[in-house]
Design a protein around this motif. Structure first.
Motif, mmCIF file in Angstrom:
data_model
loop_
_atom_site.group_PDB
_atom_site.id
_atom_site.type_symbol
_atom_site.label_atom_id
_atom_site.label_comp_id
_atom_site.label_asym_id
_atom_site.label_seq_id
_atom_site.Cartn_x
_atom_site.Cartn_y
_atom_site.Cartn_z
ATOM 1 N N UNK A 1 -2.735 -2.815 4.571
ATOM 2 C CA UNK A 1 -2.202 -2.596 3.594
ATOM 3 C C UNK A 1 -1.131 -1.283 3.441
ATOM 4 N N UNK A 2 -0.209 -1.578 2.578
ATOM 5 C CA UNK A 2 0.662 -0.408 2.257
ATOM 6 C C UNK A 2 1.342 -0.636 0.901
ATOM 7 N N UNK A 3 0.787 0.429 -0.017
ATOM 8 C CA UNK A 3 1.352 0.105 -1.430
ATOM 9 C C UNK A 3 1.776 1.594 -1.772
ATOM 10 N N UNK A 4 3.063 1.802 -2.159
ATOM 11 C CA UNK A 4 3.223 3.436 -2.684
ATOM 12 C C UNK A 4 4.075 3.163 -3.804
ATOM 13 N N UNK A 5 3.928 4.073 -5.003
ATOM 14 C CA UNK A 5 4.804 4.078 -6.179
ATOM 15 C C UNK A 5 5.268 5.609 -6.403
ATOM 16 N N UNK B 1 15.518 7.293 -10.001
ATOM 17 C CA UNK B 1 14.114 7.111 -10.382
ATOM 18 C C UNK B 1 14.393 6.806 -12.149
ATOM 19 N N UNK B 2 14.103 5.881 -12.533
ATOM 20 C CA UNK B 2 13.930 5.595 -14.077
ATOM 21 C C UNK B 2 12.470 5.458 -14.762
ATOM 22 N N UNK B 3 12.048 6.331 -15.399
ATOM 23 C CA UNK B 3 10.571 6.253 -15.823
ATOM 24 C C UNK B 3 10.105 4.901 -16.529
ATOM 25 N N UNK B 4 11.075 3.946 -17.061
ATOM 26 C CA UNK B 4 10.652 2.862 -17.576
ATOM 27 C C UNK B 4 10.209 1.750 -16.477
ATOM 28 N N UNK B 5 10.883 1.835 -15.402
ATOM 29 C CA UNK B 5 10.418 0.897 -14.353
ATOM 30 C C UNK B 5 10.283 1.675 -12.931
ATOM 31 N N UNK B 6 9.145 2.043 -12.647
ATOM 32 C CA UNK B 6 9.032 3.177 -11.511
ATOM 33 C C UNK B 6 9.148 2.111 -10.311
ATOM 34 N N UNK B 7 9.781 2.864 -9.303
ATOM 35 C CA UNK B 7 10.059 1.997 -7.751
ATOM 36 C C UNK B 7 8.492 1.839 -7.073
ATOM 37 N N UNK B 8 8.371 0.805 -6.566
ATOM 38 C CA UNK B 8 7.121 0.550 -5.789
ATOM 39 C C UNK B 8 7.472 -0.184 -4.418
#
Length: 433
Positions: free
Chosen positions: A305-309, A361-368
């Motif tokens: 599994x790979x999951x990064x935010x 990067x917008x704090x309202x919707x973090x990139x994942x």
């Protein structure tokens, strides 16, 4: 501390730099310059051996000892500048000179690339002839060199080809024999301007729990000065005590800095690096991004599994942009099926490098970025998780908190336009998983 080379106090029987080779990333020697006798290209075989052993280009040893020579090199703009030394010399002395050569090419041609050097090969040889005399640095200041050898223009190239003349000047530069060799006399501008760029790079290692293992800021102040006459400038800061290991351009009056922490100088004309500095107190280094990660490989299965935010942290209300994550995945990884909420990703199955171009990067919707990692069938579980290398940029922010207080000018009566710009970006920014 930086030095201006204007004379050669060494014995003429000794030479500091014997030869210089320029090598591209493919390992081709595309330019060589020798002072006195010719050194065979085969001496570079020792450099190529060290290059093969290095993980990447930045890990090639800067000093390589061979049976009869020392090879001292730098890597700039996808070019290796490899100098050949026959006797022991201070390596930093040679490295500083090589950087001056690369800076001069950048200043003359607009870029220090293989194409630009090949297109201006005559001027390159003329510059190297003036910058090094019998193997020792002589004229390395841009203002002096531009009076000795005129920078290339389309019109000048056409005239030279027709008349058979060269770019070499007829008169001795006015600054060569003065006590201010970095500034030419009689400078005149219609618009008088002074711009300063405060650029800071964060080198950091973050452990898997999010704690900072190591953090350091490398900073520079690059200047673009277009002022008439002989102005005398004083640049002061709100908090100069932040700075460690400051390196100065030769124009800086060091005693004034020591006593008052003020930069007092008669500036060169045009672009130059005023100072470089370091902020090493870890409690003063703010980490502007955080990374939440979950990378796991299952035992006895061929998947993981790979999951990064990625999110903003201490950025003083400024936007984090130009975010790129690079990950060197384990050799057992075949491919990756991932989905990104922002930006795009690529995975190279040959080099095993995952690159995620996030952007802003917008704090309202973090990139994942998350999904499944496919491993080779029957391959053992990777012993350790990969590290994440992060690149980013923040405009109008010096992350150390350094701020310019004021710029004063003496010696001239006009009022110049003044401007300061701040940029923070990632240097070697690594997150362990």
């Amino acid at each position: 501390m930086w030095t201006t080379f204007v004379s050669c106090p060494f014995s003429p029987s000794l030479k500091m730099i014997h030869s210089l080779f320029l090598i591209n990333c493919s390992g081709d020697i595309f330019l060589e310059k020798h002072w006195k006798s010719v050194v065979s290209q085969s001496v570079c075989d020792y450099f190529f051996e060290a290059q093969e052993k290095a993980i990447d280009v930045e890990n090639v040893p800067p000093v390589i000892s061979t049976p009869h020579h020392y090879l001292i090199s730098i890597y700039r703009d996808k070019i290796f500048f490899v100098s050949v030394i026959q006797t022991e010399v201070p390596p930093l002395f040679v490295i500083e000179f090589l950087h001056r050569v690369a800076d001069t090419f950048q200043d003359y041609f607009g870029e220090c690339s293989e194409t630009a050097i090949k297109d201006n090969v005559v001027i390159v040889y003329e510059l190297l002839e003036e910058m090094l005399d019998n193997g020792f640095p002589l004229a390395t200041e841009s203002n002096i060199l531009k009076e000795l050898i005129k920078p290339p223009t389309i019109l000048r190239s056409v005239v030279n080809s027709i008349t058979g003349s060269s770019n070499v000047g007829d008169t001795l530069p006015t600054g060569q024999l003065s006590n201010i060799p970095w500034r030419r006399a009689g400078v005149k501008y219609t618009n008088n301007e002074a711009y300063f760029d405060v650029i800071e790079e964060i080198d950091a290692i973050i452990d898997k729990s999010g704690s900072t293992v190591f953090a350091e800021i490398q900073g520079v102040i690059d200047s673009c000065i277009k002022l008439s006459g002989m102005p005398d400038l004083s640049l002061s800061f709100m908090n100069p005590r932040l700075l460690d290991d400051v390196s100065f351009h030769p124009c800086i009056r060091f005693k004034r800095w020591e006593s008052e922490r003020v930069l007092s100088f008669i500036p060169p004309d045009g672009n130059f690096r005023l100072i470089s500095y370091r902020v090493s107190s870890q409690n003063l280094v703010a980490i502007p991004v955080y990374v939440k990660h979950m990378i796991s490989f299952k035992e006895n299965t061929s998947s993981g599994r790979f999951d990064v935010t990625i999110g903003p942290k201490q950025n003083m209300g400024k936007t984090v942009e130009g975010v790129v994550m690079t990950v060197h995945m384990p050799k057992a990884v075949l491919n990756m099926n991932l989905s990104a909420t922002q930006g795009s990703y690529t995975f190279d199955p040959v080099t095993k490098v995952l690159t995620w171009d996030v952007g802003k990067i917008t704090p309202q919707k973090l990139p994942n970025l998350k999904g499944i990692v496919n491993l080779q069938s029957g391959a053992p579980k990777p012993e350790e998780n990969p590290s994440l290398n992060i690149q980013f940029k923040i405009q109008q922010l010096a992350i150390s908190g350094l701020k310019v207080n004021r710029l004063d000018m003496y010696g001239e009566k006009y009022k110049p336009f003044k401007g300061v710009k701040y940029i923070t970006k990632a240097g070697k920014f690594q997150v362990r998983t």
